[in-house]
Enzyme design. Structure first.
Site, PDB file in Angstrom:
ATOM      1  N   HIS A 163      -0.908   0.450 -10.475  1.00 44.72           N
ATOM      2  CA  HIS A 163      -1.609  -0.502  -9.606  1.00 44.72           C
ATOM      3  C   HIS A 163      -2.107  -1.716 -10.399  1.00 44.72           C
ATOM      4  O   HIS A 163      -3.292  -2.066 -10.361  1.00 44.72           O
ATOM      5  CB  HIS A 163      -2.781   0.179  -8.884  1.00 44.72           C
ATOM      6  CG  HIS A 163      -3.150  -0.500  -7.593  1.00 44.72           C
ATOM      7  ND1 HIS A 163      -3.647   0.180  -6.513  1.00 44.72           N
ATOM      8  CD2 HIS A 163      -3.100  -1.803  -7.223  1.00 44.72           C
ATOM      9  CE1 HIS A 163      -3.886  -0.664  -5.521  1.00 44.72           C
ATOM     10  NE2 HIS A 163      -3.561  -1.887  -5.934  1.00 44.72           N
TER      11      HIS A 163
ATOM     12  N   ARG B  26       0.838  -1.185   0.000  1.00 45.61           N
ATOM     13  CA  ARG B  26       0.000   0.000   0.000  1.00 45.61           C
ATOM     14  C   ARG B  26       0.882   1.246   0.000  1.00 45.61           C
ATOM     15  O   ARG B  26       1.908   1.302   0.672  1.00 45.61           O
ATOM     16  CB  ARG B  26      -0.941   0.005   1.211  1.00 45.61           C
ATOM     17  CG  ARG B  26      -2.152  -0.912   1.051  1.00 45.61           C
ATOM     18  CD  ARG B  26      -3.070  -0.409  -0.047  1.00 45.61           C
ATOM     19  NE  ARG B  26      -4.259  -1.227  -0.251  1.00 45.61           N
ATOM     20  CZ  ARG B  26      -4.362  -2.175  -1.165  1.00 45.61           C
ATOM     21  NH1 ARG B  26      -3.316  -2.466  -1.934  1.00 45.61           N
ATOM     22  NH2 ARG B  26      -5.497  -2.839  -1.316  1.00 45.61           N
TER      23      ARG B  26
END
Length: 314
Positions: free
Chosen positions: A277, A229
């Site tokens: 991502h 993250r």
């Protein structure tokens, strides 16, 4: 637990509607597939199950009994408040994320060890200069996060003879790791021989800004890969580590703000590779399989291996 009304929303909502349109398990239930910008307060009050990657902007628990994340991470759900309702079950999607992240990390490791950039530069100069690549079994890797994804990553790298150390909250031994350190045990000597540092950690109170000046300062020309993250990394400290030589390169797939703002210095730094991502994308088909397996377990009282411990945040 008996589920009556299920609300699906988010970027996969049309694909999920197509795949689940004739699903027998959903017969007799109320089902709504709604684009996230069109979800109303009435939709949220109507549902007792909510299925999406993250909560909509005006999310409310209403009559919810169950929330299912279509991704592996649940930090945006955890950010809803200090206390998750005790009577609301939270589950996450478990699929082939470990394999996908393993392939992602391995691709950048091979790019580095096989000297792709160097040979491309030599080609541009019509220069024939033999330089021996490094073998994977000479590599030492430290993986932050020894859960399902971290273990699968360690298994894949171990197949090629890579020595993989792990770092976790507890420091408990896990399969496929040469050794596992707790976060408290990490010190200046932990990474001196590491060629790659790979972060797979979730975003929790304990991991916010974990990779800071101190931690990056412990590294010795390592390549840092972040597939966990973005909020676990102080990107100012990361850029300083690249400029000082503590880090050789950074490969970043996750960011605190996504999409990454156009004015971010990460875009143009020569030591940074940015990907949008994509290291472990949930496919609609995988999302449906995990959702249906979870729904069956929820209604039958079966084992939920993807249940989130809301106290820990993962």
């Amino acid at each position: 637990m008996k589920i009556i009304n299920i609300l699906f929303t988010g970027r996969l909502v049309k694909e999920l509607e197509r795949l689940l349109n004739s699903e027998e398990m959903l017969k007799g239930m109320g089902v709504r597939f709604v684009a996230d910008e069109e979800v109303s307060s009435e939709d949220l009050d109507w549902a007792d199950a909510y299925v999406a990657f993250h909560p909509v902007a005006h999310f409310q628990f209403g009559n919810l009994k169950w929330v299912h994340s279509l991704g592996a991470g649940v930090d945006r759900y955890m950010a809803l408040g200090d206390r998750w309702p005790e009577d609301v079950l939270l589950t996450r999607t478990i699929t082939s994320f470990g394999r996908k992240i393993g392939e992602y990390a391995l691709s950048y490791m091979l790019k580095e060890t096989q000297l792709h950039d160097r040979f491309r530069d030599q080609q541009g100069r019509a220069e024939w200069k033999m330089v021996s690549p490094r073998a994977l079994d000479e590599m030492k890797v430290v993986v932050f996060g020894t859960g399902e994804i971290g273990q699968e990553l360690a298994r894949i790298l171990g197949f090629f003879g890579v020595q993989v150390d792990g770092v976790s909250r507890s420091g408990a031994d896990k399969d496929y790791f040469f050794r596992v350190m707790s976060l408290c045990e990490v010190d200046d000597s932990s990474f001196t021989e590491a060629d790659f540092i790979i972060n797979t950690l979730p975003l929790t109170k304990e991991t916010v800004g974990l990779f800071d000046e101190r931690l990056f300062g412990c590294m010795n020309q390592a390549v840092f890969i972040n597939v966990g993250r973005g909020g676990t990394v102080d990107h100012g400290a990361l850029l300083n580590a690249l400029d000082s030589g503590a880090l050789k390169e950074a490969v970043l797939d996750v960011f605190e703000e996504e999409p990454l703002p156009a004015d971010s210095p990460l875009w143009n730094h020569p030591g940074v590779t940015v990907t949008p991502h994509i290291s472990a994308i949930t496919t609609p088909e995988e999302a449906v399989v995990c959702f249906l397996e979870t729904l069956e377990a929820v209604e039958s009282g079966g084992e939920l291996r993807n249940r989130v411990d809301v106290g820990r945040g993962y």
